[in-house]
Write a protein that holds these residues in place. Sequence first.
Motif, PDB file in Angstrom:
ATOM      1  N   MET A 104      40.467  26.290  51.387  1.00 27.40           N
ATOM      2  CA  MET A 104      41.533  27.005  50.787  1.00 27.40           C
ATOM      3  C   MET A 104      42.183  26.549  49.835  1.00 27.40           C
ATOM      4  N   GLN A 105      42.886  25.319  50.448  1.00 23.36           N
ATOM      5  CA  GLN A 105      43.924  24.857  49.922  1.00 23.36           C
ATOM      6  C   GLN A 105      43.487  24.424  48.478  1.00 23.36           C
ATOM      7  N   MET A 106      42.341  24.128  48.339  1.00 28.63           N
ATOM      8  CA  MET A 106      42.625  23.645  46.488  1.00 28.63           C
ATOM      9  C   MET A 106      41.763  25.260  45.957  1.00 28.63           C
ATOM     10  N   VAL A 107      42.155  26.556  46.833  1.00 22.84           N
ATOM     11  CA  VAL A 107      42.581  27.339  45.719  1.00 22.84           C
ATOM     12  C   VAL A 107      43.671  27.897  44.985  1.00 22.84           C
ATOM     13  N   ARG A 108      43.656  28.243  44.162  1.00 23.53           N
ATOM     14  CA  ARG A 108      44.455  27.757  42.362  1.00 23.53           C
ATOM     15  C   ARG A 108      44.783  29.730  42.144  1.00 23.53           C
ATOM     16  N   ALA A 109      43.694  30.108  42.131  1.00 27.09           N
ATOM     17  CA  ALA A 109      43.884  31.368  41.514  1.00 27.09           C
ATOM     18  C   ALA A 109      43.017  32.628  42.591  1.00 27.09           C
ATOM     19  N   ILE A 110      43.741  34.036  43.267  1.00 28.97           N
ATOM     20  CA  ILE A 110      43.614  34.930  44.048  1.00 28.97           C
ATOM     21  C   ILE A 110      43.351  35.983  43.110  1.00 28.97           C
ATOM     22  N   ASP A 111      41.890  36.568  42.434  1.00 28.83           N
ATOM     23  CA  ASP A 111      42.674  38.204  41.736  1.00 28.83           C
ATOM     24  C   ASP A 111      41.596  39.592  42.281  1.00 28.83           C
ATOM     25  N   LEU A 112      41.637  40.337  43.178  1.00 27.62           N
ATOM     26  CA  LEU A 112      41.014  41.321  44.057  1.00 27.62           C
ATOM     27  C   LEU A 112      41.453  42.016  43.405  1.00 27.62           C
ATOM     28  N   SER A 113      41.860  42.258  42.408  1.00 27.76           N
ATOM     29  CA  SER A 113      42.455  43.171  41.384  1.00 27.76           C
ATOM     30  C   SER A 113      41.580  44.993  41.928  1.00 27.76           C
ATOM     31  N   SER A 114      41.689  46.137  42.338  1.00 23.75           N
ATOM     32  CA  SER A 114      41.234  47.468  41.920  1.00 23.75           C
ATOM     33  C   SER A 114      39.681  46.932  42.696  1.00 23.75           C
ATOM     34  N   TRP A 145      42.671  23.468  29.929  1.00 27.07           N
ATOM     35  CA  TRP A 145      41.785  24.167  30.680  1.00 27.07           C
ATOM     36  C   TRP A 145      42.793  24.821  31.219  1.00 27.07           C
ATOM     37  N   GLU A 146      44.122  24.833  31.813  1.00 21.35           N
ATOM     38  CA  GLU A 146      45.027  26.504  31.934  1.00 21.35           C
ATOM     39  C   GLU A 146      45.354  27.195  30.820  1.00 21.35           C
ATOM     40  N   ILE A 147      45.536  26.925  29.631  1.00 17.60           N
ATOM     41  CA  ILE A 147      45.698  28.138  28.486  1.00 17.60           C
ATOM     42  C   ILE A 147      44.436  28.351  28.260  1.00 17.60           C
ATOM     43  N   LEU A 148      43.035  28.283  28.378  1.00 18.71           N
ATOM     44  CA  LEU A 148      41.577  28.893  28.069  1.00 18.71           C
ATOM     45  C   LEU A 148      41.843  29.833  29.672  1.00 18.71           C
ATOM     46  N   PHE A 149      42.077  29.008  31.010  1.00 17.54           N
ATOM     47  CA  PHE A 149      42.234  30.158  31.549  1.00 17.54           C
ATOM     48  C   PHE A 149      42.960  31.643  31.641  1.00 17.54           C
ATOM     49  N   GLN A 150      43.754  30.640  30.944  1.00 15.81           N
ATOM     50  CA  GLN A 150      45.571  31.899  31.749  1.00 15.81           C
ATOM     51  C   GLN A 150      44.789  33.010  30.143  1.00 15.81           C
ATOM     52  N   ILE A 151      44.406  32.915  28.680  1.00 11.95           N
ATOM     53  CA  ILE A 151      43.826  33.681  28.344  1.00 11.95           C
ATOM     54  C   ILE A 151      42.871  34.888  28.270  1.00 11.95           C
ATOM     55  N   ALA A 152      41.739  33.763  29.150  1.00  9.42           N
ATOM     56  CA  ALA A 152      40.680  34.428  30.053  1.00  9.42           C
ATOM     57  C   ALA A 152      40.661  35.803  31.047  1.00  9.42           C
ATOM     58  N   ARG A 153      42.289  34.998  31.447  1.00  6.88           N
ATOM     59  CA  ARG A 153      42.736  36.242  32.878  1.00  6.88           C
ATOM     60  C   ARG A 153      43.269  37.607  32.118  1.00  6.88           C
ATOM     61  N   ALA A 183      35.080  38.753  32.886  1.00  8.36           N
ATOM     62  CA  ALA A 183      34.737  38.139  34.797  1.00  8.36           C
ATOM     63  C   ALA A 183      34.471  37.044  35.387  1.00  8.36           C
ATOM     64  N   GLU A 184      33.410  37.100  34.417  1.00 11.57           N
ATOM     65  CA  GLU A 184      32.747  35.965  34.911  1.00 11.57           C
ATOM     66  C   GLU A 184      32.958  34.760  34.353  1.00 11.57           C
ATOM     67  N   VAL A 185      33.461  34.484  32.886  1.00 16.61           N
ATOM     68  CA  VAL A 185      33.962  33.253  32.472  1.00 16.61           C
ATOM     69  C   VAL A 185      35.576  33.559  32.876  1.00 16.61           C
ATOM     70  N   VAL A 186      36.404  33.965  33.835  1.00 20.04           N
ATOM     71  CA  VAL A 186      37.395  33.342  34.669  1.00 20.04           C
ATOM     72  C   VAL A 186      37.226  32.735  35.858  1.00 20.04           C
ATOM     73  N   MET A 187      36.319  33.457  36.533  1.00 20.49           N
ATOM     74  CA  MET A 187      35.437  33.408  37.709  1.00 20.49           C
ATOM     75  C   MET A 187      34.906  31.804  37.265  1.00 20.49           C
ATOM     76  N   GLU A 188      33.995  31.696  36.453  1.00 21.40           N
ATOM     77  CA  GLU A 188      34.038  29.907  36.172  1.00 21.40           C
ATOM     78  C   GLU A 188      34.520  28.721  35.953  1.00 21.40           C
ATOM     79  N   LEU A 189      35.403  29.486  34.839  1.00 18.12           N
ATOM     80  CA  LEU A 189      37.147  28.323  35.041  1.00 18.12           C
ATOM     81  C   LEU A 189      37.581  28.018  36.273  1.00 18.12           C
ATOM     82  N   ASN A 190      37.630  30.149  37.055  1.00 14.34           N
ATOM     83  CA  ASN A 190      38.465  29.127  37.799  1.00 14.34           C
ATOM     84  C   ASN A 190      37.899  28.031  39.316  1.00 14.34           C
TER      85      ASN A 190
END
Length: 461
Positions: A1-11, A280-288, A447-454
């Motif tokens: 869990m210490q490696m997790v950078r993003a948690i998105d469980l909205s809706s 990678w960070e920028i691509l992750f942010q665009i994807a989100r 959503a799949e792209v975000v999961m993969e980048l995460n």
Amino acid sequence: MQMVRAIDLSSNKLLGPIPNDLSVCAGLEYFNLSHNKLQGTLPASFGNQLKSLRDIDLSFNNLSGLLPMSLAKLERLQHLNLSYNHFAGPVPCSGVYKQQDITSFLGNPQLGLQDCPWGKRHGGAYQRKSVLLISILGVSSLPWLAGLGFWICLRYKRKSSGLMRKEDLSRATEAFNPRNLIGSGSLGSVYRGVLPDGKIVAIKVLTPKRQEADDCFQRECQTLLKVAHPNLVRIIASCSEAEFKALVLEFMPNGNLDKHLHRHSVDSSEAAELGLRRRWEILFQIARAVSYLHHDCSPAIVHCDIKPQSVLLDERMRARVADFGIAQLVNDASAITSTLRGSFGYIAPEHGMGGRISVKGDVYSYGVVVLEMITEKRPTDPMFANGLTLSEWVSHSFPHSLKEIVAADLVETIGPKSGYGNSMVEGLLQLGLSCTSQLPHHRPSMAEVVMELNNWGYFFN
């Protein structure tokens, strides 16, 4: 869990309290549990232990209690959205709380918004009087209560400076002085402006007497007022007069992504070097951001013009998707179009042939951006002639001849001794190729792209 950078469980219709156990996620930067049915208080342990947090969105839940002072100690935290819950008591006027505007706390009737400077500035007493008036009217007035509510909301928005006059914007830009010009195009110009409270903004002035510009203005206003995400540019105000229309937006001091990505071919001394992690960070942010438009907005929103020029970078080089002038709101995520929407090189094949506008068109455009980020080749480069596309060019050398296609700045990150770099570059190129598949149903969802980048975040931890 210490490696997790993003948690998105909205809706997700989640119930119960926010687990205290989440405080073990020491590397967590992005935390989104909005649009659920969560109850209980906001754990104070977040502010004491999650030192890496940058974004928290807990809006549209049933959370209650006092706002923890510990959050004000988080130096990296930039965005906090606690709107539409049941929080009570005073709003701390320090740290991240002080940096937010009133929209981050709306919908919490028992919060002391009037105690903060921005609460007074936005008419906290006026808001309380409006609520009191509706309460006194009672249930017997329901037949016309909706109309009165709309009037109050309209008055409140005007009082909150959601609307501005041309003379206000003229003063902010020194009479639209050319030295404040940030950029210009066929539909208008963007100026740097300073509001009376000292806030620096970007003022997008649309070309007058052009129906296309008027349409873009209406569409951008409608879209930006519907959305709220840390990786989308935020609208501050608008101006709509007979011969003048403008949008007041957040000012992004680092300009657009294109300037930094192609700094060797563009005369820009202020462009920053983009390492592999930053890309990678920028691509992750665009994807989100795009995933939010597709999956968390109802109806779904298709941006229709994802490209480096439409991605702005804030003071910390964090991506904000902008330019919603040709965005499409669609109930079933698909709509017939008779006009070509988008920018050449980034338009999905099915859109170019007059097919349906769909979310998969944005996926294709995003895939082109991914390939452009790794190769630093624009899809409009003269080398792509006779029907050859950026995607086809990459596929010819992938994965055996990466050095022939990877940007010079990234060559040192690939090779047998490069560690994670080779895997990351290869993975990003594979993602770009998947997103640019000719057939829409072969492309992943955002959503799949975000999961993969995460999942790739562990490379950098």
